[in-house]
Design a protein around this motif. Structure first.
Motif: not given
Length: 333
Positions: A179-181, A285-294
């Motif tokens: 939810a935070s992402c 910078y705030r964008l959760p790119r790693e979470a997208w990959h996961i």
């Protein structure tokens, strides 16, 4: 490639660049076993590197290496001195084709990783120097990272349920941080719609700059004489300098406020940033790119490692976001 290159093949390739090898060894990267071949000669050490095409572009490998070679030649002619020297082959090009694979050879840089605030200031100046290079061509194509990231964010939201069902550790992570992402992304997309930032992005698409597109801590070396070098230029392209700077901050500074401010200080020595530009960098910078990959690859072994790193550094990331917000709000109007 899974197997090492044969010594015969290595000799054949580097001799086309005028080198006589004495010995060679494979050097692994985070992604590939044989990322670089270190070749020792009587005149010193060199890096022999296979070129891998970007899967994000529709063009083929040969078209991509030709474009990259044009960019590299432009930087060399412009006096950009923060990349290793590229050798020319006997036919005058800076790459050759061997068994259908492009290869290039550069000087091998002996040195160390980023360690001090002064190192990060050097990196900031090097990045600003790169971003000041304007490659003008009728065939220039702007790579739109933001459009790509919006698509990945949509995919992330649609696949969260699937990722939650994949296994226990992804379910636990997404339940705690998912939810935070989404909140981080929502805030960024809202800020990118503001007139001042939207105008910035429109102007950049008309007159883009060269970006490295993959600056990580592993791709930056401080040589033995103190000069900073950026390596691994395979994915360079015309794109957003703001994206490139935001990615560099995320991938190199370890969420350390001192290192972040040092990098930005060095950058603004050569290329000062106004209020809108600072706000844009902070938002990206705030964008959760790693979470997208996961979410795209929930069962991949690397995804588990990325989840662990994100969880361990979560509080540091939040503080780093605050640091950039404070920096952005303190900028000139």
């Amino acid at each position: 490639m899974a197997n090492s290159y044969s010594q015969r093949r290595i000799r054949k390739i580097v001799r086309r660049f005028g080198l006589i090898p004495l010995r060679s060894e494979s050097v692994a990267s985070f992604y590939r076993k044989n990322a670089i071949i270190r070749v020792q000669t009587e005149s010193g050490s060199y890096a022999m590197k296979p070129f891998y095409r970007s899967l994000l572009l529709r063009s083929g490998t040969i078209d991509q290496i030709k474009t990259t070679a044009d960019y590299i030649q432009f930087l060399m002619n412009s006096g950009f001195n923060n990349m290793p020297k590229w050798l020319k082959s006997k036919d005058g090009r800076i790459w050759i084709l061997n068994q259908g694979r492009p290869f290039y050879v550069t000087a091998w840089i002996h040195g160390r990783k980023l360690e001090t605030p002064a190192d990060f200031e050097k990196l900031g100046r090097a990045l600003a120097s790169l971003h000041s290079s304007r490659f003008l061509s009728m065939n220039s194509t702007f790579f739109d990272h933001i459009h790509l990231w919006k698509n990945r964010d949509r995919l992330f939201r649609s696949r969260m349920t699937i990722a939650n069902q994949a296994n226990l550790w992804t379910h636990r992570w997404f339940k705690r941080f998912g939810a935070s992402c989404i909140q981080f992304s929502d805030r960024t997309w809202t800020e990118l719609k503001t007139p001042e930032i939207a105008n910035l992005l429109k102007k950049e698409m008309v007159r883009p700059a060269l970006i490295h597109n993959d600056i990580t801590a592993h791709n930056v070396i401080i040589s033995n004489n103190g000069q900073l070098f950026i390596i691994d230029w395979d994915h360079m392209k015309l794109g957003s300098i703001y994206v490139d700077l935001a990615i560099t901050l995320m991938n190199t500074t370890q969420f350390n406020p001192v290192f972040m401010h040092s990098l930005l200080k060095g950058y603004e020595e050569l290329r000062p940033l106004n209020h809108a530009e600072r706000k844009l960098i902070s938002a990206l910078y705030r964008l959760p790119r790693e979470a997208w990959h996961i979410a795209r690859f929930p069962d991949h072994p690397r995804s588990r490692n990325m989840l662990d790193i994100m969880e361990q550094t979560w509080l540091l990331r939040l503080r780093a976001m605050d640091v950039l917000d404070e920096w952005a709000n303190s900028g000139p109007n």
